[in-house]
Motif scaffolding. Structure first.
Motif, PDB file in Angstrom:
ATOM      1  N   TYR B 514     -18.400 -37.477  40.156  1.00 28.48           N
ATOM      2  CA  TYR B 514     -19.772 -37.178  39.783  1.00 28.48           C
ATOM      3  C   TYR B 514     -20.289 -36.043  40.648  1.00 28.48           C
ATOM      4  N   TYR B 515     -20.938 -35.086  39.994  1.00 26.78           N
ATOM      5  CA  TYR B 515     -21.561 -33.970  40.704  1.00 26.78           C
ATOM      6  C   TYR B 515     -23.061 -33.989  40.441  1.00 26.78           C
ATOM      7  N   VAL B 532     -24.659 -25.083  45.801  1.00 29.09           N
ATOM      8  CA  VAL B 532     -23.515 -25.955  45.525  1.00 29.09           C
ATOM      9  C   VAL B 532     -23.983 -27.190  44.753  1.00 29.09           C
ATOM     10  N   TYR B 533     -23.270 -27.500  43.701  1.00 23.34           N
ATOM     11  CA  TYR B 533     -23.510 -28.781  43.014  1.00 23.34           C
ATOM     12  C   TYR B 533     -22.681 -29.816  43.752  1.00 23.34           C
ATOM     13  N   GLN B 534     -23.338 -30.583  44.587  1.00 25.87           N
ATOM     14  CA  GLN B 534     -22.577 -31.456  45.481  1.00 25.87           C
ATOM     15  C   GLN B 534     -21.857 -32.572  44.748  1.00 25.87           C
ATOM     16  N   GLN B 535     -20.647 -32.830  45.234  1.00 25.38           N
ATOM     17  CA  GLN B 535     -19.867 -33.907  44.647  1.00 25.38           C
ATOM     18  C   GLN B 535     -20.266 -35.224  45.300  1.00 25.38           C
ATOM     19  N   ARG B 536     -20.641 -36.185  44.476  1.00 25.05           N
ATOM     20  CA  ARG B 536     -21.082 -37.476  45.004  1.00 25.05           C
ATOM     21  C   ARG B 536     -20.001 -38.545  44.895  1.00 25.05           C
ATOM     22  N   SER B 580     -18.988 -44.889  46.391  1.00 28.24           N
ATOM     23  CA  SER B 580     -20.334 -44.357  46.207  1.00 28.24           C
ATOM     24  C   SER B 580     -20.603 -43.317  47.277  1.00 28.24           C
ATOM     25  N   ASN B 581     -21.456 -42.404  46.956  1.00 26.39           N
ATOM     26  CA  ASN B 581     -21.762 -41.315  47.870  1.00 26.39           C
ATOM     27  C   ASN B 581     -23.055 -40.702  47.376  1.00 26.39           C
TER      28      ASN B 581
END
Lengths: 158, 804
Positions: B514-515, B532-536, B580-581
């Motif tokens: 998921y980003y 940046v589209y952070q990666q979660r 999860s992040n």
């Protein structure tokens, strides 16, 4: 009958187990504290900050054992989604939507396990950001993982 | 999974087959006419229960077959004198064989056939009672009857069951709750309904159990690890909602329940009907509940340094509603029982508006305009369930099959607002969770001999979880699980029972990356800002294998009953625990998974001793429990942006505790009950070594008196029930919890039969007052405890049941 007695004995044993040997490891049960309510504390409730200026954001933190990290968050409150915990009501500007709001999200560590520390963060308020109501919040943790927060309503003006 | 519950039936059916064979037919008179071509026998078949003639029964005589007519009459002819056998069969009646000596001078033969229903009813009478089976069973469990549920019904099922020692609940306001057994909840308690594990978003702490509590007849609560039978998640215990009893043949009945509460202005209606012909039966129920904001005995709530004034003591925006429908159709004969259930539970609940989770919010919504409206933030949930549970008796085998399909759809809505680098979203749809799951359980209980019953089985489950909305918390994932188990129930002596079993589980989980949908600024090596589209969450595939086992012994000696169990249970880590992040705005924290987590393992010894003497019963059930790696969300001292990082961590945990309960019948009018529960937990390793576990319930005791009143006016069988709960302070806490003070609270209720129409079934009336003295108290494990919201104030509730 011996079998029965054994059962009762066993059950009571289970009940009393470790009741007796609570070796009470010393736990840190205290949260750190955080305040801006001292002469150098900044910003104070309803403070007005000017664009193009730089400010030192200061808060005093302390803990019974060891401080660990802190963070500062400045975000706009143009939609009046929240208010501060300083007990003072600031008069808010009319609601509006954001174009280029200031967003400040930074965190820092406190080395050395000190118990008292003054947060001092230099923040530049750029010339091109939206003016209006902002919300500023500090948070601090100790090494155990307890956290305390405080927040202040401020304004950024021309 | 309905093995334990079906065991009594299987045993009984074996016993019954013998009984059928020796079943004596009522032969009142016999006569036979000698015809020219042989001996003629005129017979008449009738129902032993109501003496009605039986049509269309097959009568087999040597190679010749005939059917009985509408008057139950039949005629057979025999060419030779002497002993002959006749077999009679009919779909609704027990197969019957009779032997007859053909001779001159025979008259007619009246034959009574026994309907299956009567046989089944009789089995239940002559077989072992549930109470006896419960005493013989090695598992430490509580059987909850329909009567208990009706007499103690609270707003939610788990609040009702909280009266049982060792059972508590995590409440989300007044209208929703989750089960907790001996201090453990969420995914550590498996909830099973009609043989199928309830698959929803059990991990979430802000919503309840999507099960209609009306229409439930029997619940078995297993206190202690039950992975052997129920697989992962049953590490702390099981709430097993058993299928309702099969209705009596040729009956149709139902009931209408009405309930009204003053605290949250609840109005509820539920109507149920069930009907059975011979072998086919059906049942259906509709429930609707609608409630307003609940009232707390305070004018203001202070959370951290914030103060929220409450309008009319209403905890604003905690109103909700629920609409449920379920239907089932079943078939039963003497060796097959099958029922197919379809149900849908739909609910919508508001969350306290000022502080959702931990975050303080202000809003321009006029929450105080009405106490019944559901404004933002709220959640809505729809749970659809289709399942079939079938048991087949064949020789010495009892085969059980449970097949289920569930679809859980949950949405969380909140006012969109910019947060961190996330711009203001365009809609209110913060999170959407869809879980579809398929489960299959198959097992065979084989009566090896009179001493041993060996059960083997397999559980399969597949689930697909997808996510939506602008807030991210857990990634989408798919999972597959396979469990194989075998256990032996050994009757060493009539009063000494032993169980030993082993289980293997294999699980796979595939999570999707998921980003963020918005960019966050980052700086490259040269100090240039890049978006940046952070990666979660990252793509991941995790495999788990686990062996669990348990063994138990029960011993009945005169008035005493002893049980001991030793077992190892496990739980597969959840997707959110692993990968999860993300920022959890509800809880104002950043949650991080940990791919190094192992399947959680727990070892437990538990004991139960019970003593009954005349009017007195006492029972004691202590346990000791050790987790090699208890997984929990640990608040670290680090930050992500401005949010504290909470990281899933595993630690050794030692727990012990137990329950004590006693019941005394002082006279035919007075009963006194008392029970107490206590759990101690301590982390033995890891970053929170020495601390307890989150949501540890404090020591608590419940004293009840029941007084049976004389019949007066039209009220019969009335009872006055007083409950006094006293709960100690919970000073044993772990960050970020706060110490919760102890409290004592009184509840009072009056139940009676209301014989308003002569010769009809009486109406049931119940008047209940919760928190009689409107005490302000806090429940340590309540969702709103974190923001210092007290429990509901005084509530007067009236419920009426109209059976028909």
């Amino acid at each position: 009958m011996k079998f029965l007695n054994l059962f009762w004995l066993l059950s009571f044993l289970l009940f009393s187990i470790s009741c007796s040997k609570d070796e009470s490891i010393t736990k840190d049960e205290e949260k750190p504290t955080i305040t801006i309510n001292y002469s150098d504390g900044f910003p104070k409730a309803c403070a007005e900050l000017s664009r193009g200026q730089s400010y030192n954001f200061k808060a005093m933190v302390s803990d019974n054992e060891a401080l660990a990290s802190y963070s500062l968050d400045i975000h706009h409150n143009f939609d009046q989604h929240t208010h501060d915990d300083q007990g003072e009501e600031c008069e808010l500007y009319p609601k509006k939507s954001s174009v280029n709001p200031l967003i400040f999200l930074e965190n820092y560590t406190i080395e050395g396990g000190t118990r008292n520390y003054e947060i001092n963060i230099n923040v530049n308020i750029p010339d091109d950001i939206d003016v209006g109501d902002y919300h500023c919040s500090y948070s601090v943790t100790d090494e155990t993982g307890w956290q305390s927060r405080t927040s202040i309503d401020i304004k950024i003006v021309e | 999974m309905a093995l334990l519950s079906d065991s009594s039936i299987s045993m009984n059916i074996f016993m019954n087959i013998q009984k059928i064979l020796i079943l004596l037919l009522c032969i009142f008179t016999s006569s036979m006419a000698f015809a020219q071509d042989g001996y003629e026998l005129f017979g008449r078949l009738y129902n032993a229960e109501n003496e009605e003639p039986i049509e269309a029964a097959t009568i087999i005589f040597e190679d010749f077959g005939t059917l009985s007519d509408s008057d139950g009459n039949f005629l057979i002819t025999c060419s030779s004198k002497g002993l002959h056998h006749i077999k009679i069969s009919h779909v609704s009646f027990v197969d019957t064989s009779i032997s007859i000596v053909f001779d001159e001078g025979m008259k007619s033969l009246n034959i009574a056939l026994r309907p299956y229903s009567q046989v089944i009813a009789e089995v239940q009478v002559t077989g072992k009672t549930n109470a006896r089976l419960d005493r013989e069973s090695t598992s430490i469990s509580e059987l909850v009857s329909e009567e208990f549920l009706a007499q103690n019904r609270e707003n939610t099922l788990m609040q009702t069951l909280k009266k049982l020692p060792g059972v508590s609940s995590i409440n989300i306001g007044a209208g929703q709750s989750k089960p907790v057994i001996r201090g453990l909840g969420f995914n550590r308690v498996a909830v099973v309904q009609n043989g199928i594990k309830h698959e929803a978003q059990e991990w979430g702490n802000d919503h309840g159990l999507e099960i209609d509590q009306f229409g439930i007849e029997n619940i078995q609560i297993i206190k202690g690890p039950a992975s052997l039978l129920y697989g992962s998640d049953a590490i702390a215990g099981v709430v097993d909602i058993l299928p309702p009893e099969i209705p009596q043949p040729k009956t149709t009945n139902g009931e209408i329940n009405l309930v009204g509460d003053t605290n949250n202005d609840l109005l509820g209606i539920s109507a149920g009907i069930q009907s059975r012909k011979d072998k086919w039966y059906y049942r259906g129920r509709l429930t609707y509940r609608d409630y307003g904001d609940y009232k707390v005995p305070t004018d203001r709530i202070s959370y951290e340094n914030y103060i929220f004034d409450l309008h009319d003591n209403n905890l604003r925006n905690t109103a909700g509603r629920e609409a449920n429908a379920n239907f089932s159709i079943g078939y039963v004969n003497n060796n097959i029982k099958s029922e197919t259930f379809v149900s849908n539970v739909n609910g919508k609940n508001g969350f306290f508006a000022n502080a959702h989770g931990l975050e303080v919010r202000t809003s321009s919504i006029d929450y105080d305009a009405s106490n019944r409206d559901i404004d933002l933030p709220f959640h809505s949930v729809n749970h659809f369930k289709l399942s079939n549970t079938t048991t087949i008796v064949s020789g010495r085998h009892l085969f059980s099959f449970d097949l289920g399909y569930q679809l859980n759809h949950r949405e969380e809505h909140s006012e969109p607002t910019a947060h961190g680098y996330m711009p203001k979203p365009s809609n209110t749809q913060e999170r959407i969770y869809d879980k579809s799951s398929i489960s299959l359980n198959a097992s065979d209980a084989f009566v090896y001999n009179s001493r041993h019953r060996i059960t083997t089985g397999v559980n399969l489950d597949y689930q697909n979880n997808s996510i939506g909305g602008w807030g991210f918390l857990i990634p989408a994932y798919q999972s597959f699980g396979l469990g194989l188990f075998a256990f032996d129930e050994f009757e060493i002596q009539e009063d000494l029972h032993f169980l030993a079993g082993i289980r293997y589980d294999y699980g796979v989980m595939d999570s999707k990356s998921y980003y963020d949908w918005y960019p966050s600024p980052e700086y490259d090596e040269e100090g240039n800002q890049i978006d940046v589209y952070q990666q979660r969450a990252s793509d991941g595939s995790l495999h788990f294998g686990n062996i669990s086992a348990s063994t138990g012994l029960s011993y009945i000696r005169n008035n005493n009953n002893f049980k001991i169990n030793i077992g190892k249970s496990f739980r597969m880590p959840l997707a959110k625990e692993l990968v999860s992040n993300g920022l959890n705005y509800h809880m104002f924290r950043f949650e991080m998974g940990n791919q190094d987590l192992d399947a959680e393992e727990s070892y437990q010894i538990d004991v139960e001793v019970e003593h009954r003497r005349g009017n007195f019963t006492v029972s004691l059930s202590p346990f000791v429990n050790y987790f090699t790696n208890y997984i929990y969300l640990n608040p670290t001292s680090r930050y992500n942006e401005n949010l504290q990082i909470y990281e899933y961590t595993q630690a050794e945990v030692f727990r012990w505790g137990g329950e004590i309960s006693a019941e005394l019948n002082l006279s035919s009018k007075w009963q006194i009950q008392g029970s107490g529960e206590y759990v101690f937990s301590r982390q033995q390793s890891g970053p929170k070594k020495g601390f307890t576990l989150p949501f540890s319930p404090p020591v608590s005791a419940l004293f009840s008196t029941v007084y049976h009143l004389k019949d007066f006016a039209i009220f019969k069988n009335s009872k006055l029930i007083t409950d006094f709960r006293i709960t100690g302070a919970q000073e044993n806490i772990v960050p970020p919890e706060e110490i919760t003070e102890g409290y004592s609270v009184w509840h009072f209720s009056w139940v009676a039969d209301w014989a308003i129409i002569k010769d009809a079934q009486p109406w049931e009336i119940r008047l209940k007052v919760n928190n009689l003295f409107d005490v302000q108290y806090f429940d340590h494990s309540s969702f709103y405890r974190l923001i210092d919201v007290p429990e509901p104030g005084r509530n007067i509730s009236l419920s009426l049941t109209f059976p028909f």
